[in-house]
Design a protein around this motif. Structure first.
Motif, PDB file in Angstrom:
ATOM      1  N   LEU A 144       0.878  -1.040   0.080  1.00 60.61           N
ATOM      2  CA  LEU A 144      -0.056  -0.053  -0.023  1.00 60.61           C
ATOM      3  C   LEU A 144       0.712   1.214   0.057  1.00 60.61           C
ATOM      4  CD1 LEU A 144      -3.217   0.860   0.487  1.00 60.61           C
ATOM      5  CD2 LEU A 144      -2.170   1.658   2.636  1.00 60.61           C
ATOM      6  N   LEU A 145       2.036   1.147   0.831  1.00 60.02           N
ATOM      7  CA  LEU A 145       2.948   2.274   0.973  1.00 60.02           C
ATOM      8  C   LEU A 145       3.572   2.634  -0.385  1.00 60.02           C
ATOM      9  CD1 LEU A 145       4.292   2.002   4.423  1.00 60.02           C
ATOM     10  CD2 LEU A 145       2.467   3.678   3.701  1.00 60.02           C
ATOM     11  N   SER A 146       3.877   1.503  -1.012  1.00 58.92           N
ATOM     12  CA  SER A 146       4.632   1.648  -2.294  1.00 58.92           C
ATOM     13  C   SER A 146       3.739   2.365  -3.420  1.00 58.92           C
ATOM     14  CB  SER A 146       5.075   0.129  -2.788  1.00 58.92           C
ATOM     15  OG  SER A 146       5.623   0.235  -4.152  1.00 58.92           O
ATOM     16  N   GLY A 147       2.376   1.854  -3.527  1.00 60.19           N
ATOM     17  CA  GLY A 147       1.310   2.525  -4.429  1.00 60.19           C
ATOM     18  C   GLY A 147       1.065   3.954  -3.965  1.00 60.19           C
ATOM     19  N   LEU A 148       1.341   4.280  -2.681  1.00 60.06           N
ATOM     20  CA  LEU A 148       0.898   5.517  -2.363  1.00 60.06           C
ATOM     21  C   LEU A 148       1.800   6.665  -2.453  1.00 60.06           C
ATOM     22  CD1 LEU A 148      -1.084   7.614  -0.580  1.00 60.06           C
ATOM     23  CD2 LEU A 148      -0.080   6.631   1.641  1.00 60.06           C
ATOM     24  N   PHE A 149       3.283   6.204  -2.282  1.00 64.33           N
ATOM     25  CA  PHE A 149       4.415   7.017  -2.373  1.00 64.33           C
ATOM     26  C   PHE A 149       5.283   6.841  -3.283  1.00 64.33           C
ATOM     27  CE2 PHE A 149       3.388   7.145   2.525  1.00 64.33           C
ATOM     28  CZ  PHE A 149       2.713   8.475   2.368  1.00 64.33           C
ATOM     29  N   GLY A 150       5.096   5.696  -4.032  1.00 58.29           N
ATOM     30  CA  GLY A 150       5.954   5.479  -5.166  1.00 58.29           C
ATOM     31  C   GLY A 150       7.325   4.636  -4.575  1.00 58.29           C
ATOM     32  N   GLU A 151       8.229   4.259  -5.428  1.00 56.99           N
ATOM     33  CA  GLU A 151       9.343   3.292  -4.919  1.00 56.99           C
ATOM     34  C   GLU A 151      10.605   4.143  -4.435  1.00 56.99           C
ATOM     35  OE1 GLU A 151      10.146   0.045  -7.491  1.00 56.99           O
ATOM     36  OE2 GLU A 151       8.111   0.608  -8.794  1.00 56.99           O
ATOM     37  N   ASP A 152      10.695   5.368  -4.852  1.00 60.62           N
ATOM     38  CA  ASP A 152      11.761   6.196  -4.475  1.00 60.62           C
ATOM     39  C   ASP A 152      11.776   7.035  -3.335  1.00 60.62           C
ATOM     40  OD1 ASP A 152      13.108   5.329  -6.852  1.00 60.62           O
ATOM     41  OD2 ASP A 152      12.241   6.721  -8.014  1.00 60.62           O
ATOM     42  N   VAL A 153      11.603   6.315  -2.148  1.00 65.05           N
ATOM     43  CA  VAL A 153      11.030   7.016  -1.015  1.00 65.05           C
ATOM     44  C   VAL A 153      12.269   6.829   0.159  1.00 65.05           C
ATOM     45  CG1 VAL A 153       9.959   6.641   1.337  1.00 65.05           C
ATOM     46  CG2 VAL A 153       8.724   6.216  -0.736  1.00 65.05           C
ATOM     47  N   THR A 154      13.127   8.106   0.094  1.00 64.19           N
ATOM     48  CA  THR A 154      14.307   8.006   0.983  1.00 64.19           C
ATOM     49  C   THR A 154      14.241   7.949   2.430  1.00 64.19           C
ATOM     50  OG1 THR A 154      14.346  10.693   0.834  1.00 64.19           O
ATOM     51  CG2 THR A 154      15.429   9.510  -0.764  1.00 64.19           C
ATOM     52  N   ASP A 155      13.485   8.623   2.860  1.00 61.81           N
ATOM     53  CA  ASP A 155      13.293   8.824   4.172  1.00 61.81           C
ATOM     54  C   ASP A 155      11.973   7.708   4.694  1.00 61.81           C
ATOM     55  OD1 ASP A 155      13.454   9.310   7.115  1.00 61.81           O
ATOM     56  OD2 ASP A 155      12.557  11.093   6.793  1.00 61.81           O
ATOM     57  N   LYS A 156      12.269   6.318   4.611  1.00 59.17           N
ATOM     58  CA  LYS A 156      11.081   5.424   4.807  1.00 59.17           C
ATOM     59  C   LYS A 156       9.988   5.606   5.904  1.00 59.17           C
ATOM     60  CE  LYS A 156      13.950   2.380   1.990  1.00 59.17           C
ATOM     61  NZ  LYS A 156      14.379   0.980   2.005  1.00 59.17           N
ATOM     62  N   PRO A 157       9.087   5.140   5.900  1.00 55.50           N
ATOM     63  CA  PRO A 157       8.335   5.217   6.955  1.00 55.50           C
ATOM     64  C   PRO A 157       8.527   4.022   7.808  1.00 55.50           C
ATOM     65  CG  PRO A 157       6.739   5.503   5.046  1.00 55.50           C
ATOM     66  CD  PRO A 157       8.372   5.487   4.563  1.00 55.50           C
ATOM     67  N   ILE A 158       8.336   3.914   9.081  1.00 55.89           N
ATOM     68  CA  ILE A 158       8.435   2.711  10.058  1.00 55.89           C
ATOM     69  C   ILE A 158       7.242   2.188  10.382  1.00 55.89           C
ATOM     70  CG2 ILE A 158       9.561   1.842  12.229  1.00 55.89           C
ATOM     71  CD1 ILE A 158      11.561   3.272  10.159  1.00 55.89           C
ATOM     72  N   ILE A 159       7.390   0.916  10.071  1.00 51.34           N
ATOM     73  CA  ILE A 159       6.148  -0.161  10.487  1.00 51.34           C
ATOM     74  C   ILE A 159       6.199  -0.478  11.790  1.00 51.34           C
ATOM     75  CG2 ILE A 159       4.724  -2.051   9.813  1.00 51.34           C
ATOM     76  CD1 ILE A 159       5.580  -1.821   6.902  1.00 51.34           C
ATOM     77  N   ARG A 160       5.044  -0.210  12.946  1.00 50.82           N
ATOM     78  CA  ARG A 160       5.414  -0.644  13.942  1.00 50.82           C
ATOM     79  C   ARG A 160       4.237  -1.925  14.283  1.00 50.82           C
ATOM     80  NH1 ARG A 160       2.784   1.576  17.393  1.00 50.82           N
ATOM     81  NH2 ARG A 160       1.422   2.884  16.328  1.00 50.82           N
ATOM     82  N   THR A 161       4.900  -2.697  15.129  1.00 42.72           N
ATOM     83  CA  THR A 161       4.426  -3.915  15.260  1.00 42.72           C
ATOM     84  C   THR A 161       4.118  -4.156  16.807  1.00 42.72           C
ATOM     85  OG1 THR A 161       6.300  -5.415  15.066  1.00 42.72           O
ATOM     86  CG2 THR A 161       4.949  -5.368  13.323  1.00 42.72           C
ATOM     87  N   ARG A 162       3.649  -5.206  17.513  1.00 48.45           N
ATOM     88  CA  ARG A 162       3.524  -5.363  19.041  1.00 48.45           C
ATOM     89  C   ARG A 162       3.834  -6.870  18.982  1.00 48.45           C
ATOM     90  NH1 ARG A 162      -1.453  -2.263  21.495  1.00 48.45           N
ATOM     91  NH2 ARG A 162      -1.122  -0.077  20.755  1.00 48.45           N
ATOM     92  N   PRO A 163       4.468  -7.350  20.323  1.00 49.09           N
ATOM     93  CA  PRO A 163       4.538  -8.816  20.870  1.00 49.09           C
ATOM     94  C   PRO A 163       3.054  -9.278  20.736  1.00 49.09           C
ATOM     95  CG  PRO A 163       5.734  -7.255  22.175  1.00 49.09           C
ATOM     96  CD  PRO A 163       4.923  -6.500  21.302  1.00 49.09           C
ATOM     97  N   LEU A 164       3.182 -10.829  20.824  1.00 54.60           N
ATOM     98  CA  LEU A 164       1.902 -11.246  20.575  1.00 54.60           C
ATOM     99  C   LEU A 164       1.064 -10.943  21.575  1.00 54.60           C
ATOM    100  CD1 LEU A 164       0.006 -13.265  19.071  1.00 54.60           C
ATOM    101  CD2 LEU A 164       1.230 -15.161  20.077  1.00 54.60           C
ATOM    102  N   ASN A 165       1.504 -11.209  22.839  1.00 48.77           N
ATOM    103  CA  ASN A 165       0.841 -10.789  24.152  1.00 48.77           C
ATOM    104  C   ASN A 165       0.333  -9.563  24.448  1.00 48.77           C
ATOM    105  OD1 ASN A 165       3.239  -9.828  24.666  1.00 48.77           O
ATOM    106  ND2 ASN A 165       3.303 -10.619  26.637  1.00 48.77           N
TER     107      ASN A 165
END
Length: 253
Positions: A190-211
């Motif tokens: 989704l981010l690739s389509g939204l911002f294109g492929e030449d993103v220099t300062d890439k967004p960070i994807i946050r996740t959480r531990p399972l619990n």
């Protein structure tokens, strides 16, 4: 198994909070206000934002794209075999698509090189479900669906947020995903389509531990409330009858 992207913007007069849900069939609606969008694979239609409102923030909630079957076997009558696993393996994202995904965002603060093919595959398959591959994984079609959704969202918000001149993606966009290969890959697409492929300062994807996960049910064990409600809708006695009925159907098939 959802992913969330937040794009904030300082508001001027009144503000409009746009809440979008994007599914793998590209349907989207905006919460509360009259601003409404419908996304399809070929066209996009939007109502005009009221002139007395200015969008302050956009929250996009979407599911993953097309995926391979979840279980290794569909039922006792349809066990796993080499033909099935090889078929799903052939439908996983191509190397070019994987590289495109990795160019769009980073998972947490990873600084690994984007040029090593073997390393790229390790980075793109890092979720809890990696051991199930090729099952429960995003397909090439699924990646394409989310890239298309991102491109359509870009056409909608490019001028509003001046995306063409945006350089500081990391600080103005909040990205959150469950720690599943297919959901992280869907968000990258989704981010690739939204911002294109030449993103220099890439967004960070946050996740959480399972619990600590809150984006899908039963992450920390069985949910008693859900079990109680399910038993009201489908009593255990009826559930057993249904299983028997479908077992007979499967055997005939």
């Amino acid at each position: 198994n959802h992913a969330v992207t937040v794009i904030p913007k300082t508001f001027l007069r009144q503000s409009l909070f746009a809440f979008c849900t994007v599914s793998n069939v590209f349907s989207s609606s905006v919460f509360k206000e009259s601003h409404h969008a419908v996304l399809t694979s070929s066209e996009i239609k939007y109502e005009v934002v009221p002139s007395d409102l200015t969008i302050q923030r956009v929250v996009i909630i979407h599911r993953h794209g097309d995926r391979s079957q979840i279980s290794r076997e569909l039922s006792p009558h349809y066990p796993e075999n080499d033909n099935i696993s090889q078929k799903w393996q052939s439908l996983l994202p191509s190397e070019d698509t994987i590289i495109r995904m990795l160019k769009s965002a980073e998972l947490h603060e990873s600084v690994t090189s984007d040029t090593d093919v073997n390393d790229i595959k390790k980075r793109i398959y890092t979720g809890w479900d990696v051991s199930r591959s090729p099952y429960a994984q995003l397909t090439e079609l699924g990646a394409s669906q989310l890239i298309t959704a991102g491109q359509q969202l870009r056409r909608r918000y490019a001028d509003i947020f001046d995306l063409s001149s945006l350089t500081n993606h990391k600080q103005i966009i909040d990205c959150r995903s469950t720690y599943m290969c297919r959901t992280i890959q869907s968000l990258r697409s989704l981010l690739s389509g939204l911002f294109g492929e030449d993103v220099t300062d890439k967004p960070i994807i946050r996740t959480r531990p399972l619990n600590e996960e809150t984006m899908f049910p039963q992450a920390d064990g069985p949910c008693n409330v859900m079990s109680d409600r399910r038993s009201i809708i489908l009593p255990p006695s009826r559930l057993k009858e249904t299983i028997a009925e479908y077992d007979t159907f499967e055997t005939r098939m």
